[in-house]
Design a protein around this motif. Structure first.
Motif, mmCIF file in Angstrom:
data_model
loop_
_atom_site.group_PDB
_atom_site.id
_atom_site.type_symbol
_atom_site.label_atom_id
_atom_site.label_comp_id
_atom_site.label_asym_id
_atom_site.label_seq_id
_atom_site.Cartn_x
_atom_site.Cartn_y
_atom_site.Cartn_z
ATOM 1 N N GLU A 89 0.824 -1.206 0.000
ATOM 2 C CA GLU A 89 0.000 0.000 0.000
ATOM 3 C C GLU A 89 0.859 1.258 0.000
ATOM 4 O OE1 GLU A 89 -3.185 0.431 -0.200
ATOM 5 O OE2 GLU A 89 -4.062 -1.544 0.137
ATOM 6 N N HIS A 90 1.980 1.208 0.717
ATOM 7 C CA HIS A 90 2.814 2.410 0.851
ATOM 8 C C HIS A 90 3.698 2.652 -0.371
ATOM 9 C CE1 HIS A 90 4.995 5.550 3.002
ATOM 10 N NE2 HIS A 90 6.127 5.006 2.582
ATOM 11 N N PHE A 91 4.342 1.585 -0.875
ATOM 12 C CA PHE A 91 5.314 1.741 -1.960
ATOM 13 C C PHE A 91 4.756 1.403 -3.338
ATOM 14 C CE2 PHE A 91 8.014 0.880 1.794
ATOM 15 C CZ PHE A 91 8.794 2.031 1.774
ATOM 16 N N GLY A 92 3.616 0.786 -3.394
ATOM 17 C CA GLY A 92 3.052 0.409 -4.684
ATOM 18 C C GLY A 92 3.604 -0.886 -5.244
ATOM 19 N N GLU A 93 4.502 -1.518 -4.535
ATOM 20 C CA GLU A 93 5.057 -2.838 -4.904
ATOM 21 C C GLU A 93 5.669 -3.464 -3.669
ATOM 22 O OE1 GLU A 93 8.276 -4.164 -5.120
ATOM 23 O OE2 GLU A 93 9.383 -2.418 -4.418
ATOM 24 N N VAL A 94 5.694 -4.803 -3.671
ATOM 25 C CA VAL A 94 6.295 -5.510 -2.544
ATOM 26 C C VAL A 94 7.146 -6.665 -3.042
ATOM 27 C CG1 VAL A 94 4.440 -7.196 -2.133
ATOM 28 C CG2 VAL A 94 5.747 -6.301 -0.179
ATOM 29 N N GLN A 95 7.404 -6.721 -4.356
ATOM 30 C CA GLN A 95 8.176 -7.833 -4.901
ATOM 31 C C GLN A 95 9.573 -7.912 -4.307
ATOM 32 O OE1 GLN A 95 8.568 -7.986 -9.191
ATOM 33 N NE2 GLN A 95 9.892 -9.804 -9.110
ATOM 34 N N LEU A 96 10.255 -6.781 -4.210
ATOM 35 C CA LEU A 96 11.632 -6.802 -3.708
ATOM 36 C C LEU A 96 11.681 -7.328 -2.273
ATOM 37 C CD1 LEU A 96 13.079 -3.468 -5.160
ATOM 38 C CD2 LEU A 96 13.449 -5.809 -5.967
ATOM 39 N N ALA A 97 10.800 -6.823 -1.426
ATOM 40 C CA ALA A 97 10.786 -7.278 -0.039
ATOM 41 C C ALA A 97 10.385 -8.742 0.056
ATOM 42 C CB ALA A 97 9.831 -6.417 0.786
ATOM 43 N N ALA A 98 9.458 -9.174 -0.802
ATOM 44 C CA ALA A 98 8.969 -10.549 -0.743
ATOM 45 C C ALA A 98 9.964 -11.550 -1.293
ATOM 46 C CB ALA A 98 7.650 -10.659 -1.516
ATOM 47 N N SER A 99 10.799 -11.125 -2.243
ATOM 48 C CA SER A 99 11.671 -12.085 -2.926
ATOM 49 C C SER A 99 13.082 -12.154 -2.375
ATOM 50 C CB SER A 99 11.736 -11.760 -4.429
ATOM 51 O OG SER A 99 12.256 -10.456 -4.643
ATOM 52 N N VAL A 100 13.572 -11.099 -1.729
ATOM 53 C CA VAL A 100 14.983 -11.115 -1.318
ATOM 54 C C VAL A 100 15.210 -10.677 0.124
ATOM 55 C CG1 VAL A 100 15.879 -10.820 -3.661
ATOM 56 C CG2 VAL A 100 15.374 -8.801 -2.292
ATOM 57 N N THR A 101 14.157 -10.671 0.952
ATOM 58 C CA THR A 101 14.359 -10.303 2.356
ATOM 59 C C THR A 101 13.588 -11.266 3.256
ATOM 60 O OG1 THR A 101 12.459 -8.819 2.696
ATOM 61 C CG2 THR A 101 14.413 -7.857 1.634
ATOM 62 N N ILE A 102 13.864 -11.178 4.546
ATOM 63 C CA ILE A 102 13.177 -12.011 5.527
ATOM 64 C C ILE A 102 11.697 -11.691 5.582
ATOM 65 C CG2 ILE A 102 13.569 -10.404 7.443
ATOM 66 C CD1 ILE A 102 13.757 -14.258 7.646
ATOM 67 N N ILE A 103 11.299 -10.513 5.106
ATOM 68 C CA ILE A 103 9.884 -10.123 5.111
ATOM 69 C C ILE A 103 9.058 -11.085 4.268
ATOM 70 C CG2 ILE A 103 8.269 -8.317 4.381
ATOM 71 C CD1 ILE A 103 10.472 -6.279 5.096
ATOM 72 N N GLY A 104 9.653 -11.597 3.188
ATOM 73 C CA GLY A 104 8.969 -12.582 2.366
ATOM 74 C C GLY A 104 9.287 -14.001 2.761
ATOM 75 N N HIS A 105 10.533 -14.292 3.005
ATOM 76 C CA HIS A 105 10.949 -15.680 3.221
ATOM 77 C C HIS A 105 10.700 -16.180 4.639
ATOM 78 C CE1 HIS A 105 12.554 -16.370 -0.739
ATOM 79 N NE2 HIS A 105 13.168 -15.203 -0.694
ATOM 80 N N ALA A 106 10.283 -15.306 5.543
ATOM 81 C CA ALA A 106 9.914 -15.778 6.880
ATOM 82 C C ALA A 106 8.808 -16.817 6.808
ATOM 83 C CB ALA A 106 9.468 -14.597 7.745
ATOM 84 N N ASP A 107 7.904 -16.665 5.844
ATOM 85 C CA ASP A 107 6.800 -17.614 5.706
ATOM 86 C C ASP A 107 7.310 -19.037 5.541
ATOM 87 O OD1 ASP A 107 5.874 -14.968 5.122
ATOM 88 O OD2 ASP A 107 4.070 -15.823 4.256
ATOM 89 N N GLN A 108 8.359 -19.194 4.729
ATOM 90 C CA GLN A 108 8.871 -20.538 4.451
ATOM 91 C C GLN A 108 9.570 -21.146 5.675
ATOM 92 O OE1 GLN A 108 10.627 -18.496 1.330
ATOM 93 N NE2 GLN A 108 8.474 -18.169 0.827
ATOM 94 N N PHE A 109 10.359 -20.351 6.374
ATOM 95 C CA PHE A 109 10.997 -20.856 7.591
ATOM 96 C C PHE A 109 9.944 -21.308 8.603
ATOM 97 C CE2 PHE A 109 14.409 -17.767 6.272
ATOM 98 C CZ PHE A 109 15.381 -18.718 6.008
ATOM 99 N N LEU A 110 8.950 -20.458 8.801
ATOM 100 C CA LEU A 110 7.916 -20.737 9.797
ATOM 101 C C LEU A 110 7.079 -21.948 9.407
ATOM 102 C CD1 LEU A 110 6.923 -17.023 10.318
ATOM 103 C CD2 LEU A 110 7.851 -18.496 12.102
ATOM 104 N N ALA A 111 6.722 -22.032 8.121
ATOM 105 C CA ALA A 111 5.941 -23.178 7.659
ATOM 106 C C ALA A 111 6.738 -24.471 7.792
ATOM 107 C CB ALA A 111 5.497 -22.966 6.218
ATOM 108 N N GLY A 112 8.060 -24.390 7.570
ATOM 109 C CA GLY A 112 8.903 -25.561 7.746
ATOM 110 C C GLY A 112 8.900 -26.052 9.182
#
Length: 375
Positions: A176-199
């Motif tokens: 909502e703030h930046f108009g995109e979230v691909q960078l945060a979702a693909s190369v930071t813990i903001i996106g990849h936390a989901d996978q660690f937690l689901a594991g």
């Protein structure tokens, strides 16, 4: 690979090898200087979209890390200083070697090094390390959070779901703030936390995945179909523009986390560990040396694809290029072995024991408790 606890899980080496192959093929097919395979091509069979969008292999790595650490540390008392020391011994030697090699390459090419070393210095916080090193930054952030995540999971089994929900809300806010979230979702813990937690959650619920063959097939078909849609819509680079403003990046990490964590739990619990077929042996070796393959392949994968296309045969056809990627990936395993033996293994011998069975801890405090409990 055998951990510092002495445990070795070949099935998880297979998963690790598959993740490395996905990333290798992603670079072999598309991210070469001359774009050997047109990025706009979409395979007819949905399953091949996982190769066409092989960046998803990193998400598989992350889900495996969460699952593996939950498995290694289940029911054990963790000494966190040795744990962090072991993680440094595991990751830093090869990473430092890669940083030095890349610096030499840039220097010989006449490129300035000031900006490069500034990026390396920021790499502990930001995704600026070379050769895919951004994923090491994400792993490091996960390790720092791991004590808290494990403590929360022990008190409330479904705590990872609450953290995943928080990560989704954070991505919505960033979108909502930046108009995109691909960078945060693909190369930071903001996106990849989901996978660690689901594991982590998948390990604790692994009994529900055991021998669920039809469910596993359904998950595989649905996930492949989703990635085929994603590939058709534009994929990583052409979903509108890069970075993409599409809202799918809010939930893409979560969908990857759900599919991969279930798949890991299913594979780990549903099949015999004594797998002797040649393809699985090769995949296990690739998994054992996957860290070296992952960090080193970017030094040569582009040139390798171009050399084959220029000197051997035209590999602009997606399926032909995939077959060549298999051949080249297998050929990199000896390189991974040499790197592991010469760079990684000497430091791995210095690892400390950080996971102690809780009964051992109790016995150290109260001598003779074993005989009391036995009686």
């Amino acid at each position: 690979m055998k951990s510092s606890t002495g445990d070795h899980y070949p099935a998880l080496d297979h998963v690790r090898g598959l993740a490395a192959f996905l990333v290798f093929t992603w670079h072999f097919l598309h991210v070469s200087p001359d774009a050997i395979v047109p990025y706009g091509f979409v395979p007819a069979l949905p399953v091949f979209s996982l190769l066409d969008e092989g960046h998803t292999g990193v998400s598989l790595f992350m889900a495996l890390s969460g699952y593996l650490f939950a498995k290694l540390l289940d029911g054990k008392q963790i000494r966190y200083l040795p744990f962090f020391a072991n993680r440094a011994l595991r990751l830093l030697p090869l990473l430092v070697a890669v940083i030095c090699i890349e610096a030499c390459r840039r220097y010989l090419a006449g490129q300035p090094l000031d900006e490069y070393f500034t990026g390396v210095g920021k790499g502990f916080i930001f995704p600026t390390l070379p050769n895919g090193g951004w994923s090491i930054t994400v792993e490091t952030h996960f390790y720092l959070l791991l004590p808290f995540l494990l403590m929360a999971s022990r008190k409330f089994l479904f705590a990872p779901l609450l953290f995943i929900a928080a990560a989704i809300l954070l991505r919505i806010a960033l979108w909502e703030h930046f108009g995109e979230v691909q960078l945060a979702a693909s190369v930071t813990i903001i996106g990849h936390a989901d996978q660690f937690l689901a594991g982590i959650l998948a390990f604790h619920l692994r009994a529900y995945a055991r021998d669920r063959h039809w469910l596993a097939l359904a998950v595989f078909i649905l996930f492949s179909g989703f990635f085929w849609w994603f590939d058709t819509a534009g994929g990583f680079y052409q979903l509108g523009r890069y970075p993409s403003p599409h809202g799918i990046w809010i939930i893409l990490p979560t969908l990857e986390a759900a599919a991969y964590s279930f798949g890991i739990a299913y594979y780990d619990t549903s099949f015999s560990t004594r797998r002797t077929s040649l393809p699985l042996k090769v995949l296990e070796k690739a998994g054992s040396y996957s860290y070296s393959i992952y960090l080193l392949h970017l030094f040569f994968v582009f040139q390798l694809a171009k050399a084959i296309n220029d000197n051997v045969m035209d590999i602009s056809n997606f399926y032909v290029a995939c077959l060549w990627s298999v051949v080249c990936f297998v050929a990199t395993i000896p390189i991974g072995y040499l790197s592991y033996t010469c760079v990684e293994a000497p430091f791995l011998r210095l690892r400390l024991r950080y996971a102690v069975d809780k009964r051992e801890t109790t016995e150290a405090i109260v001598p003779g408790v074993r005989s009391v409990v036995a009686n």
